[in-house]
Design a protein around this motif. Structure first.
Motif, PDB file in Angstrom:
ATOM      1  N   MET A 394       0.819  -1.220   0.000  1.00 50.48           N
ATOM      2  CA  MET A 394       0.000   0.000   0.000  1.00 50.48           C
ATOM      3  C   MET A 394       0.847   1.262   0.000  1.00 50.48           C
ATOM      4  SD  MET A 394      -3.183   0.992   2.526  1.00 50.48           S
ATOM      5  CE  MET A 394      -2.256   1.905   3.749  1.00 50.48           C
ATOM      6  N   ASN A 395       1.102   1.783  -1.126  1.00 54.13           N
ATOM      7  CA  ASN A 395       1.740   3.068  -1.455  1.00 54.13           C
ATOM      8  C   ASN A 395       2.904   3.502  -0.569  1.00 54.13           C
ATOM      9  OD1 ASN A 395       0.572   4.230   0.840  1.00 54.13           O
ATOM     10  ND2 ASN A 395      -0.642   5.723  -0.285  1.00 54.13           N
ATOM     11  N   ILE A 401       9.120   7.719  -2.529  1.00 47.62           N
ATOM     12  CA  ILE A 401       9.481   8.563  -3.684  1.00 47.62           C
ATOM     13  C   ILE A 401       9.157  10.024  -3.380  1.00 47.62           C
ATOM     14  CG2 ILE A 401       8.887   9.085  -6.086  1.00 47.62           C
ATOM     15  CD1 ILE A 401       8.453   6.065  -6.490  1.00 47.62           C
ATOM     16  N   ARG A 402       8.001  10.246  -2.727  1.00 51.27           N
ATOM     17  CA  ARG A 402       7.637  11.615  -2.346  1.00 51.27           C
ATOM     18  C   ARG A 402       8.649  12.208  -1.365  1.00 51.27           C
ATOM     19  NH1 ARG A 402       1.782  11.824  -0.123  1.00 51.27           N
ATOM     20  NH2 ARG A 402       2.336  14.045   0.035  1.00 51.27           N
ATOM     21  N   VAL A 403       9.154  11.375  -0.442  1.00 51.03           N
ATOM     22  CA  VAL A 403      10.187  11.839   0.489  1.00 51.03           C
ATOM     23  C   VAL A 403      11.425  12.275  -0.275  1.00 51.03           C
ATOM     24  CG1 VAL A 403      11.793  11.113   2.290  1.00 51.03           C
ATOM     25  CG2 VAL A 403       9.385  10.491   2.470  1.00 51.03           C
ATOM     26  N   GLN A 404      11.828  11.483  -1.272  1.00 49.43           N
ATOM     27  CA  GLN A 404      12.999  11.827  -2.079  1.00 49.43           C
ATOM     28  C   GLN A 404      12.778  13.128  -2.829  1.00 49.43           C
ATOM     29  OE1 GLN A 404      13.538   8.348  -4.509  1.00 49.43           O
ATOM     30  NE2 GLN A 404      14.547   7.181  -2.890  1.00 49.43           N
ATOM     31  N   LYS A 452       7.941  16.328   5.177  1.00 50.82           N
ATOM     32  CA  LYS A 452       8.809  15.148   5.255  1.00 50.82           C
ATOM     33  C   LYS A 452       8.575  14.385   6.555  1.00 50.82           C
ATOM     34  CE  LYS A 452      13.695  13.792   5.342  1.00 50.82           C
ATOM     35  NZ  LYS A 452      15.097  14.274   5.301  1.00 50.82           N
ATOM     36  N   GLU A 453       8.477  15.097   7.674  1.00 51.16           N
ATOM     37  CA  GLU A 453       8.236  14.451   8.965  1.00 51.16           C
ATOM     38  C   GLU A 453       6.885  13.736   8.984  1.00 51.16           C
ATOM     39  OE1 GLU A 453       8.607  17.556  11.827  1.00 51.16           O
ATOM     40  OE2 GLU A 453      10.799  17.590  11.771  1.00 51.16           O
ATOM     41  N   ALA A 454       5.879  14.364   8.396  1.00 48.72           N
ATOM     42  CA  ALA A 454       4.546  13.746   8.372  1.00 48.72           C
ATOM     43  C   ALA A 454       4.545  12.459   7.536  1.00 48.72           C
ATOM     44  CB  ALA A 454       3.518  14.738   7.822  1.00 48.72           C
ATOM     45  N   LEU A 455       5.260  12.482   6.415  1.00 48.09           N
ATOM     46  CA  LEU A 455       5.350  11.281   5.580  1.00 48.09           C
ATOM     47  C   LEU A 455       6.050  10.148   6.319  1.00 48.09           C
ATOM     48  CD1 LEU A 455       6.183  12.727   2.042  1.00 48.09           C
ATOM     49  CD2 LEU A 455       4.208  11.333   2.649  1.00 48.09           C
TER      50      LEU A 455
END
Length: 521
Positions: A394-395, A401-404, A452-455
């Motif tokens: 699940m994603n 990738i979003r963090v990067q 970033k912290e939330a992810l």
């Protein structure tokens, strides 16, 4: 002589009546152009899909746009669909997926059960589930719980802004305590209530117990902020509340990944704002009262921060009322020769008008737990293991990738800031322009850091649920059906119990699932 029998026209009408009256439900959660295009595509698809089946009669399409799916009360078209089902206008409902139909497990199951009782069934296209052919609700419960997890990111977005206001000291109390009011956005002392607060602290310092103080206030007709009766716990809350000294400590509680409210014992940062508003009690008096409370607690063998009976029984502190949110207390019911243990809502005990939830027998709760565990033991291969695979897929890769991407933006932001500083140092920029661009870059950097912290919190929360689910699978795959309540198993896997009625409870598991069970009284 030939025999001729007339075939009446009513047979054709009967044949038409046998056609299944089918409706579709669709929803998008925002009102932007892209989502509305998706909604139009769904409407065209379902109309063509239903009309293409000669055994179906097209009733219509019900759709909500620009509305969150977390609560059914916010969706007028869904409610209209249910009403039409009640009025016998619909026999069958088609929808895209569980997540489009409902992101709240309880609402999803309530609607499915209600429509099933009416003889109306639902087909979820994505999951290929037809509620008419389901052997049990367990699969639907788990899939809808999975859909509910998708809403975690919404909660995380809200936390970003709150954390930011914590840090810069702009967070406003949602509800000022007894003794204070909100006037023009400021916390102002309520003089009449402030006198009661001072009296409470004086009485406590003189040695009076919290229950005694509460009883005296009730006898004199003094009411709480909400107009209710005083209780010992309410008095203790006032005596422990640092806001009466004019200071504020933010984030004393927090919500974990299972949406359970917890006391912050160092797991999260706390923020102290001194002299935030006018004090009612001096720091010296506040400290003296709390030292006296701690001393009396030591004399009685009660440690600060703990409930006297917290670990006495497996169900203590675990049962939550769905109506008012209060916890349940243990009671002995019945006659002299026929006594039994029951658990009662604490608010219902205090004031029956504030909560109508009546007691639940302990043996019924135990049996409900046994039934729930045995269902999982029986069906873990077809239910829990596929769920584990879905959670793992699940994603999380998408979020990484979003963090990067965010990290790349942070690096670019840092480079731009350094260039800006160099230009200012060399005298190529006016101070006003430098300050403007410097503030913009630093604000963007803070926003990227929060994202970033939330992810990371979202990813870590999901991994924690995977770990708990793996533990559950390991247990049920090696176990045979249990015949009686097992305290160790209960404490290992159950986070809390939600009481929906005297005959229905939900077991909220540590892996994130909420499984409902019906009981006999």
């Amino acid at each position: 002589m030939k025999k001729v029998t007339k075939i009446k026209e009513t047979n054709n009408r009967l044949q038409k009546k046998l056609k299944l009256r089918v409706a579709a439900y669709a929803r998008v959660s925002t009102d932007n152009t892209e989502q509305l295009i998706s909604l139009e595509a769904q409407k065209v698809h379902y109309e063509a899909y239903i009309k293409a089946n000669p055994d179906w009669e097209f009733v219509g399409i019900y759709f909500d746009e620009g509305i969150s799916g977390t609560k059914k009360e916010n969706r007028t078209e869904l409610l209209r669909l249910i009403s039409d089902c009640e009025n016998k206008k619909i026999d069958f409902v088609i929808t895209k997926s569980i997540s489009r139909f409902a992101r709240n497990t309880i609402d999803c199951l309530e609607i499915v059960r209600k429509l099933t009782d009416l003889g109306v069934f639902i087909y979820f296209e994505k999951e290929n589930i037809n509620t008419q052919s389901m052997e049990s609700e367990l699969m639907l419960t788990i899939l809808s719980s999975l859909a509910e997890n998708e809403s975690i990111s919404i909660s995380e977005n809200n936390k970003w802004s709150i954390q930011k206001r914590f840090r810069n000291g702009t967070y406003k109390l949602s509800y000022p305590p007894y003794g204070y009011d909100y006037i023009d956005g400021q916390i102002v002392v309520n003089k009449k209530q402030a006198e009661v607060v001072k009296r409470i602290f004086t009485d406590a310092l003189a040695g009076k117990g919290t229950q005694k103080i509460a009883q005296e206030l009730n006898d004199e007709g003094v009411r709480t902020k909400k107009g209710g009766q005083w209780r010992g716990s309410t008095i203790r809350g006032i005596l422990r509340n640092e806001k009466y000294t004019g200071d504020v400590i933010l984030q004393k509680t927090y919500t974990d990944d299972n949406f359970t409210r917890r006391t912050n014992k160092g797991e999260k940062d706390q923020f102290l704002i001194e002299n935030n508003h006018e004090a009612i009690i001096s720091h010296e008096e506040f400290k003296a009262v709390n030292l006296a409370i701690e001393q009396r607690g030591k004399e009685k063998g009660i440690k600060s921060g703990n409930s006297k009976y917290l670990n006495r029984y497996p169900l203590s502190g675990k049962i939550q009322c769905s109506e008012c949110g209060s916890t349940f207390k243990r009671r002995i019911h019945g006659t002299k020769n026929n006594k039994y243990i029951a658990w009662c809502c604490s608010k219902h005990i205090t004031n029956i008008e504030e909560c109508s939830m009546i007691y639940i027998r302990e043996d019924s709760i135990h049996q409900g737990f046994v039934t729930m565990i045995n269902k999982l033991i029986f069906s873990h291969k077809v239910v829990l293991r596929p769920l584990l695979q879905k959670l793992k897929l699940m994603n999380y890769s998408d979020n990484l990738i979003r963090v990067q991407e965010i990290e790349s933006k942070m690096e670019k932001n840092a480079e731009q800031l350094q260039v800006l500083i160099n230009l200012m140092t060399k005298g190529y920029l006016e101070p006003a322009l430098f300050n403007k661009q410097n503030n913009e870059l630093r604000s963007e950097a803070e926003k990227l850091k929060d994202q970033k912290e939330a992810l990371y919190r979202f990813i870590n929360g999901g991994m924690a649920k995977i770990t708990e689910l793996e533990r559950l699978i390991k247990y049920v795959s090696k176990s045979k059906n249990i015949e009686s309540f097992n305290k160790e198993v209960f404490e290992q896997f159950v986070e809390k119990i939600v009481a929906f009625s005297p005959t229905e409870i939900g077991f909220s598991l540590k892996c994130g699932l909420l499984l409902k069970e019906r009981m006999e009284r």
